[in-house]
Every structure is written in C-alpha cells, then in structure tokens.
Scaffold this active site. Structure first.
Site, PDB file in Angstrom:
ATOM      1  N   HIS A   1       0.806  -1.074   0.044  1.00 50.64           N
ATOM      2  CA  HIS A   1       0.109   0.036  -0.075  1.00 50.64           C
ATOM      3  C   HIS A   1       0.839   1.097   0.037  1.00 50.64           C
ATOM      4  CE1 HIS A   1      -3.857   2.294   0.889  1.00 50.64           C
ATOM      5  NE2 HIS A   1      -2.787   3.257   1.343  1.00 50.64           N
ATOM      6  N   CYS A   2       0.750   2.148  -1.202  1.00 47.87           N
ATOM      7  CA  CYS A   2       1.936   3.207  -1.192  1.00 47.87           C
ATOM      8  C   CYS A   2       1.072   4.472  -0.737  1.00 47.87           C
ATOM      9  CB  CYS A   2       1.978   3.519  -2.776  1.00 47.87           C
ATOM     10  SG  CYS A   2       3.115   4.853  -2.797  1.00 47.87           S
ATOM     11  N   PRO A   3       1.506   4.976   0.353  1.00 43.68           N
ATOM     12  CA  PRO A   3       0.918   6.162   0.876  1.00 43.68           C
ATOM     13  C   PRO A   3       1.060   7.444  -0.066  1.00 43.68           C
ATOM     14  CG  PRO A   3       2.853   5.658   2.337  1.00 43.68           C
ATOM     15  CD  PRO A   3       2.680   4.611   1.208  1.00 43.68           C
TER      16      PRO A   3
ATOM     17  N   SER B   1      -1.616   6.932  -2.354  1.00 47.72           N
ATOM     18  CA  SER B   1      -2.884   6.676  -1.893  1.00 47.72           C
ATOM     19  C   SER B   1      -3.477   5.654  -2.458  1.00 47.72           C
ATOM     20  CB  SER B   1      -3.694   8.095  -1.720  1.00 47.72           C
ATOM     21  OG  SER B   1      -2.947   9.372  -1.340  1.00 47.72           O
ATOM     22  N   ASN B   2      -3.044   4.704  -2.684  1.00 44.89           N
ATOM     23  CA  ASN B   2      -3.486   3.544  -3.210  1.00 44.89           C
ATOM     24  C   ASN B   2      -2.849   2.217  -3.004  1.00 44.89           C
ATOM     25  OD1 ASN B   2      -5.494   2.058  -4.608  1.00 44.89           O
ATOM     26  ND2 ASN B   2      -5.242   2.964  -6.644  1.00 44.89           N
TER      27      ASN B   2
END
Ligand SMILES: [Zn+2]
Ligand SMILES: [Zn+2]
Length: 459
Positions: free
Chosen positions: A401-403, A406-407
């Site tokens: 999950h890549c902050p 945001s996805n």
C-alpha cells in the site's frame, strides 16, 4: 481472573497416548496386552476377531479407565477396526466417564476418515461432554482445522457453540494460538464478541497467551469495539497482554486501535482529508517543480544561445515529468485489483444464514490452504492476493500500500506505478542535468554579457 483456562482436555484419555493405559514409552509393553482395547488401538483386526469370535470378548464394555474400544480405534484412525467394532455391537454414541464419544477422540488427532465412518454409522455431532465440549471444541483445542472444516461443512456441526464456561471453539483456537483455525472459524461466522464466564473474548485469550498471529487475524476481521471490550476485572486485551509481559502483542493491539481510529472518522472532514493521503501533496510538489523548471531554466536559457539538441533535452525532461504525472494519476485513481467482498456479508453485519456451499467447497480449502481464507472479506482469495489493512479490502497480486500514491499497488495498476517511477526518475535525471548545464553556461555568459553592456554604455 484465572490466568489460564483450565486445560481439562489434557486429563482425558484421548490425549494420554496411542494405546490404552499408556503412552509412547509403555507402548511396547502394552502392545502385548491381550484385550480388545489394545487390539483396537493398534488396528490389529486379526487379534480383534480372535478375541471377539473365539474368546467371546465384548466390544461394548469399557476398559479399566472407563474408555471404550471404539474410542481407541477412533483415536488412532483404525477405520477397519472401528467398522468391525460397530458391526459387533459397539455403539457409536456411547460416552465414557467424561462424557466423550469416539467422535470426540477422532477430533484429537483430526482423523477425518474414521470420523466419517462414525458419522455415517449414526454418531451425533452435537454430543457435549462433562465440560460442555462438543467435537468442534476438541478440534479447535488441538488445531485440527481440516477436521473442523469437514464436520462443519459436511455434517453441519455447530462452529460457534459455547461450552459450560461460555467458551466457543473460537475462544479455544485463539487461546491455543491456532491461527488457521481462528481464520476458518471467523470465516464460518463465529462470533468474535462472545464473552465467557470471566468476561473474556477470544481476543482476550489470544492476548493473555501472547499469540500474535491469532491476535492479528482477530483484529483484522474485527472492529474497534473488539479492542475496547473489558473482562470481569475491567481489563482490555491490550492491558492483559502488557500485564502478562507480551510486549509485542500489547504494541500491536495499541497500534491497531490507532489504525481503527483513523479509519473510523473517515466520514468527518479531517477523515476525508486523511483518506486522500499524501497523493495531493506529491502532485503539488511535482507540479511546482515542473513550473519552476519551465519558468526559470527553460525560459531563462533562451537568453543564451544554446544548441538545438540542448533545447530538445530541456523540453524532453519536462515532457517526461508530465507523462509521469499522467501515470501517477492513473495509478492513484485506478482499482488496483480489489476483490469483491462476499455479498452476503455486505447485506448484514451479523446474520445466521449458512455460508454459500460453493464458497466452502473451494479447491483451496479442500487442499488445506487456510491462508487463502480472508476472514474479513469472507472470501477464498486467489494465490498472491492479500488483505490491505489500510483499504480494508483484498487486492489481487498485492505488492504494497503506497501512502504517496494513496492506493494499493496490485494487479491492475502495477504497470502504471512502474511507468510512473521510470518516467519521473528519467525526468529528474534529465532536468537536473539541464539545470546544471544552464547554470554553468550562464556564469560563463554573464561575463560576456557584462562586457557587451559596458561596451554599449561607453559608446
Ligand atoms: Zn480481505
Ligand atoms: Zn491499500
């Protein structure tokens, strides 16, 4: 509060050993015993036949400790011996001194084959012993996930029945730390919030024993309220974990509460903003840098006579950055490969409908791949799929999950993510090189410009 559940099942004959009256050490000596119980335990059909047919021994009487020949056969998966005993007067539903049947004993070691025979011969799956343990309790106490799965799906055993102390199989699996068993029970809609006589939920017991994996599965499938429930002494699972010195579990539970807090106020203005994540910030940073680059580097460089190839490179850097932004947008907005939750689960939070048989007869479950069960989404997920705790959904080919985006990065947006990285890194290298080159030629030019300027002033 008692620090440990009384492990009463340890006292029963079922866990004592493979042979009557014994255990491994005494086994060789016991094997010589000439009785139906030993013959049944060792699956010695010839001896059994001789004892019953020639010596007139009975298979329906208990041994010295009160256990039956059928129980010994069931414990050791002696299907042929069990069949013979049933055919010669052994009752499948006879109970020993502790109220356990042969089916209880088959659950100890998870022998599906002999259990299947007993059930086909009329064994009742809902018999409770003195402590209120049904077969599902015993299976959970010994972590026999496949056995549990079999008796629940095929024979409609109750996976969520409380024992005399109000503990369900889920309490036992959590206490013993059998995470796969916990996963399956949650999948079968076992009630997470059930409190036993001491006010403990399954999460309390998992925390007391410091079973991190069981805690993880329970928390992931649960809600914030699960972490707040207090037992009869007023302690939450996190407090119990830290009381017992399980620091890792206490830290995990404390952290889980913060994650829930963030997820819970997702409807407030602040929550909506935090749901956007860092993507808008990254978007603004790239745009600002691009604007600065075009305005001061490219536009500024027109003042100097630069080669066409240099100008082309300068614009190429900007174009790559813009293309990267498109990929960024795609990656951020695209469905990364979310797997739909079970519709039944979406309709109501707690219902008593039986699970869809199609879902339960999934080949992955039949093969015993319990990690493919998502207790939260109530699905059997494909291989390489994972549950994202931030998005609270299962994602196909989950990477992370890549902050910043945001996805999640998964099956459907991994190429967009890869191209975004490649394009932006190339853009950074080119624009960086162009900027340095401009600054160098600029300082060279400055000298010649000032010469021209003073020449013009003097003339
Ligand atoms: Zn999931
Ligand atoms: Zn995610």
């Amino acid at each position: 509060m008692a620090s440990e559940i009384e492990v009463v099942e340890e006292g029963s004959g079922a866990s004592g050993g493979a042979a009557p009256g014994g255990g491994g050490g005494a086994g060789a000596q016991e094997a010589l015993k000439n009785d139906v119980y030993t013959a049944a335990a060792y699956g010695d059909l010839e001896k059994l036949q001789r004892l019953v047919e020639e010596e007139g021994c009975s298979v329906s009487e208990a041994d010295g400790a009160g256990y039956y020949a059928l129980q010994w056969a069931a414990l050791n998966n002696r299907t042929a011996a069990a069949q013979y005993i049933i055919e010669h007067g052994g009752d499948v539903n006879t109970t020993d001194n502790t109220g356990q049947t042969a089916l209880h004993w088959s659950a100890v070691r998870g022998h599906v084959q002999v259990a299947e025979l007993l059930l086909k011969e009329g064994a009742r799956v809902d018999v409770a012993d003195l402590y209120g343990y049904q077969t599902t309790h015993v299976a959970a106490q010994y972590g026999q996930t496949a056995f549990l799965y079999h008796i629940v799906t095929k024979w409609d055993a109750d996976p969520d029945v409380p024992d005399n102390d109000g503990r369900s199989p889920l309490h036992w699996a959590a206490y013993k730390g059998f995470a796969d068993c916990v996963r399956l029970l949650l999948f079968l809609d076992a009630y997470r919030g059930r409190q036993d006589k001491e006010g403990c939920t399954p999460l309390h017991w998992a925390a007391i024993r410091g079973n991190l994996e069981a805690c993880t599965v329970l928390v992931q499938a649960g809600k914030k309220e699960d972490l707040m429930i207090t037992d009869n002494t007023g302690l939450t699972p996190a407090q119990l974990a830290s009381d017992k010195g399980h620091r890792q579990v206490a830290f995990f539970l404390g952290n889980a509460r913060q994650v829930f807090d963030r997820r819970c106020d997702a409807n407030s203005h602040l929550g909506k903003l935090s749901k956007l994540g860092l993507a808008p910030a990254l978007w603004c940073i790239i745009i600002a840098m691009l604007f600065t680059y075009i305005h001061s580097v490219i536009a500024g460089s027109y003042n100097f006579k630069l080669t066409p190839i240099f100008g082309l490179c300068a614009w190429l850097g900007a174009l790559l950055a813009i293309a990267g932004l498109f990929m960024f947008y795609n990656c951020s907005r695209k469905d990364p490969g979310f797997i739909n939750r079970n519709v039944r689960d979406a309709q109501s939070l707690r219902d008593d409908e039986p699970l869809l048989k199609t879902e339960l007869n999934h080949p992955a479950l039949l093969a015993g791949n319990w990690s493919q069960l998502c207790a939260t989404c109530k699905i059997v997920r494909p291989i390489r799929a994972k549950h994202c705790s931030t998005c609270d959904r299962c994602v196909e080919q989950f990477d992370h999950h890549c902050p910043w985006v945001s996805n999640c990065i998964g099956k459907k947006n991994k190429w967009d993510f890869f191209m975004f990285l490649v394009l932006e890194v190339s853009a950074m290298i080119i624009t960086g090189a162009v900027t340095i080159a401009t600054k160098i030629s600029c300082s060279n030019c400055e000298r010649s410009f000032s010469t021209i300027f003073w020449w013009m002033v003097e003339s």
